[in-house]
Design an enzyme around this catalytic site. Structure first.
Site, mmCIF file in Angstrom:
data_model
loop_
_atom_site.group_PDB
_atom_site.id
_atom_site.type_symbol
_atom_site.label_atom_id
_atom_site.label_comp_id
_atom_site.label_asym_id
_atom_site.label_seq_id
_atom_site.Cartn_x
_atom_site.Cartn_y
_atom_site.Cartn_z
ATOM 1 N N ARG A 83 49.066 -35.648 -86.015
ATOM 2 C CA ARG A 83 49.809 -34.889 -84.998
ATOM 3 C C ARG A 83 48.732 -34.414 -84.019
ATOM 4 O O ARG A 83 47.735 -33.834 -84.436
ATOM 5 C CB ARG A 83 50.528 -33.709 -85.627
ATOM 6 C CG ARG A 83 51.506 -34.127 -86.739
ATOM 7 C CD ARG A 83 52.432 -32.986 -87.116
ATOM 8 N NE ARG A 83 53.124 -33.221 -88.371
ATOM 9 C CZ ARG A 83 54.261 -33.902 -88.498
ATOM 10 N NH1 ARG A 83 54.833 -34.441 -87.446
ATOM 11 N NH2 ARG A 83 54.830 -34.038 -89.687
ATOM 12 N N ASP B 154 66.348 -38.216 -87.669
ATOM 13 C CA ASP B 154 66.896 -37.279 -86.676
ATOM 14 C C ASP B 154 66.734 -37.794 -85.242
ATOM 15 O O ASP B 154 66.674 -37.005 -84.308
ATOM 16 C CB ASP B 154 66.197 -35.912 -86.824
ATOM 17 C CG ASP B 154 64.690 -36.015 -86.686
ATOM 18 O OD1 ASP B 154 64.164 -37.136 -86.641
ATOM 19 O OD2 ASP B 154 64.032 -34.958 -86.623
ATOM 20 N N ARG C 211 62.721 -30.061 -91.748
ATOM 21 C CA ARG C 211 62.635 -28.741 -91.088
ATOM 22 C C ARG C 211 63.831 -28.490 -90.199
ATOM 23 O O ARG C 211 64.390 -27.410 -90.173
ATOM 24 C CB ARG C 211 61.348 -28.677 -90.245
ATOM 25 C CG ARG C 211 60.200 -28.016 -90.970
ATOM 26 C CD ARG C 211 59.139 -27.567 -90.012
ATOM 27 N NE ARG C 211 58.429 -28.677 -89.421
ATOM 28 C CZ ARG C 211 57.188 -29.038 -89.727
ATOM 29 N NH1 ARG C 211 56.519 -28.377 -90.635
ATOM 30 N NH2 ARG C 211 56.600 -30.054 -89.118
HETATM 31 O O1 F6P Z 1 58.811 -35.154 -89.910
HETATM 32 C C1 F6P Z 1 58.673 -35.539 -91.230
HETATM 33 C C2 F6P Z 1 58.337 -34.353 -92.099
HETATM 34 O O2 F6P Z 1 58.062 -34.829 -93.395
HETATM 35 C C3 F6P Z 1 59.381 -33.250 -92.168
HETATM 36 O O3 F6P Z 1 60.458 -33.522 -93.014
HETATM 37 C C4 F6P Z 1 58.546 -32.088 -92.618
HETATM 38 O O4 F6P Z 1 59.146 -30.879 -92.266
HETATM 39 C C5 F6P Z 1 57.259 -32.307 -91.894
HETATM 40 O O5 F6P Z 1 57.182 -33.688 -91.633
HETATM 41 C C6 F6P Z 1 56.037 -31.855 -92.634
HETATM 42 O O6 F6P Z 1 54.940 -32.116 -91.827
HETATM 43 P P1 F6P Z 1 53.428 -31.941 -92.267
HETATM 44 O O7 F6P Z 1 53.131 -33.033 -93.260
HETATM 45 O O8 F6P Z 1 52.653 -32.096 -91.008
HETATM 46 O O9 F6P Z 1 53.331 -30.577 -92.890
#
Ligand code: F6P
Length: 322
Positions: free
Chosen positions: A73, A131, A173
């Protein structure tokens, strides 16, 4: 005319991303195009982390979870400076177009690259959350549901053996898709999702009523965006006095070998993404609708999917058969 295509995976990894990369590389080969892999999503584009991809580089990856290109990210890509660096790397490597694999944040980045910097882009939907608009289902969702379901089935074994309430927290989320599907497939007694209001007192009332009829175990599925499983469990114990336990499934839902469904979906969408670029199309997301591969303008695809009808339908279905 396009000669060289770049491919990257961005955002949260999803099972089936590798199958999509493989499909993109092999379709490029079919069209005699070169493929450049960009590591770590937009971060790798900014920092110029590229790797040349051949047919050999993607052999034996269709069954592997995660992404061989790695993913991230990337906040820097939200800035003009970050995007400029990315554009420079694209120009330096003579990349004519990009196939970008990921979720909604990834789509937003692609819109910037295409509209602000003139880089032709096509996106492939890959997120366990399912989503995104423009597709009935995203790559990774089916595998994640099956993983969470397998865990829930195991939890059911101990719940029935020890006469307990289990609150199982799944990912999502902003999306209750995984929660709702797992609840339905796992025969759960209740499900809490971000798209639907819930009443804990009501739920506890149902549990007590069940207990008075002789019911001895319950599975409550909670999407992480709806509530914290521990809070729900505390409340249930407080109101009902029943023995309650919590299981937070977490990132196991993102890993593992993709299901046949996800591999086939990823393969079909990878082919379509390259075909669109070869035909001079851009600013699109590929997807699947009613079994057919389609493409949608990225601005439409990135809008939050309205799940209300699905959520209402599945919730009613689940309660009717509980
Ligand atoms: O977008 C996919 C996802 O797995 C969501 O379901 C979850 O809320 C989020 O990513 C968790 O992200 P990270 O691994 O960056 O904490």
């Amino acid at each position: 005319m396009i000669k060289r295509i770049g491919v990257l995976t961005s955002g949260g990894d999803a099972p089936g991303m590798n199958a999509a990369i493989r499909s993109v590389v092999r379709t490029c080969l079919h069209h005699q195009l070169e493929t450049i892999g960009i590591r770590r999503g937009y971060a790798g584009l900014i920092n110029d982390e590229t790797v040349s991809l051949s047919g050999r580089s993607v052999s034996g990856i269709i069954n592997r979870g995660g992404t061989i290109l790695e993913t991230a990210r990337c906040d820097e890509f939200l800035t003009e400076e970050g995007q400029r660096k990315a554009k420079d790397a694209i120009r330096y490597h003579k990349i004519d177009a990009l196939v970008i694999i990921g979720g909604d944040g990834t789509y937003r980045g692609a819109i910037q690259l295409w509209e602000r910097w003139g880089v032709p882009c096509v996106c492939i939907p890959a997120t366990i959350d399912n989503d995104l608009n423009g597709t009935d289902i995203t790559i990774g969702a089916d595998t994640a549901i099956n993983t969470a379901l397998e865990a829930t089935d195991k939890i059911r074994d101990t719940a029935t053996s020890m006469e307990r309430v289990f609150v199982v927290e799944v990912m999502g989320r902003k999306s209750g898709y995984i929660a709702m599907q797992v609840a339905l497939a796992g025969g759960a007694e209740e499900v809490l999702v971000p798209e639907r209001e819930y009443d804990l007192e009501d739920m506890c009332h149902d549990i007590c009523e069940g207990a008075s009829r002789g019911k001895r175990s319950w599975i409550i599925i909670v999407a992480e965006g709806a509530a914290k499983a521990v809070d729900i469990a505390d409340k249930i114990t407080e109101i009902t006095g029943l023995d309650t336990r919590v299981a937070v499934l977490g990132h196991i839902q993102r890993g593992g070998s993709p299901t046949a469904y996800d591999r086939i979906l990823a393969t079909r969408l990878g082919v379509e993404a390259v075909e669109l670029l070869v035909n001079g199309d851009s600013g699109k997301a590929v997807g699947i609708r009613d079994g057919w591969v389609v493409s949608t303008d990225l601005h439409v695809a990135v809008k939050k999917k309205d799940q209300t009808r699905d959520v209402d339908y599945f919730y009613k279905l689940m309660k009717d058969v509980t």
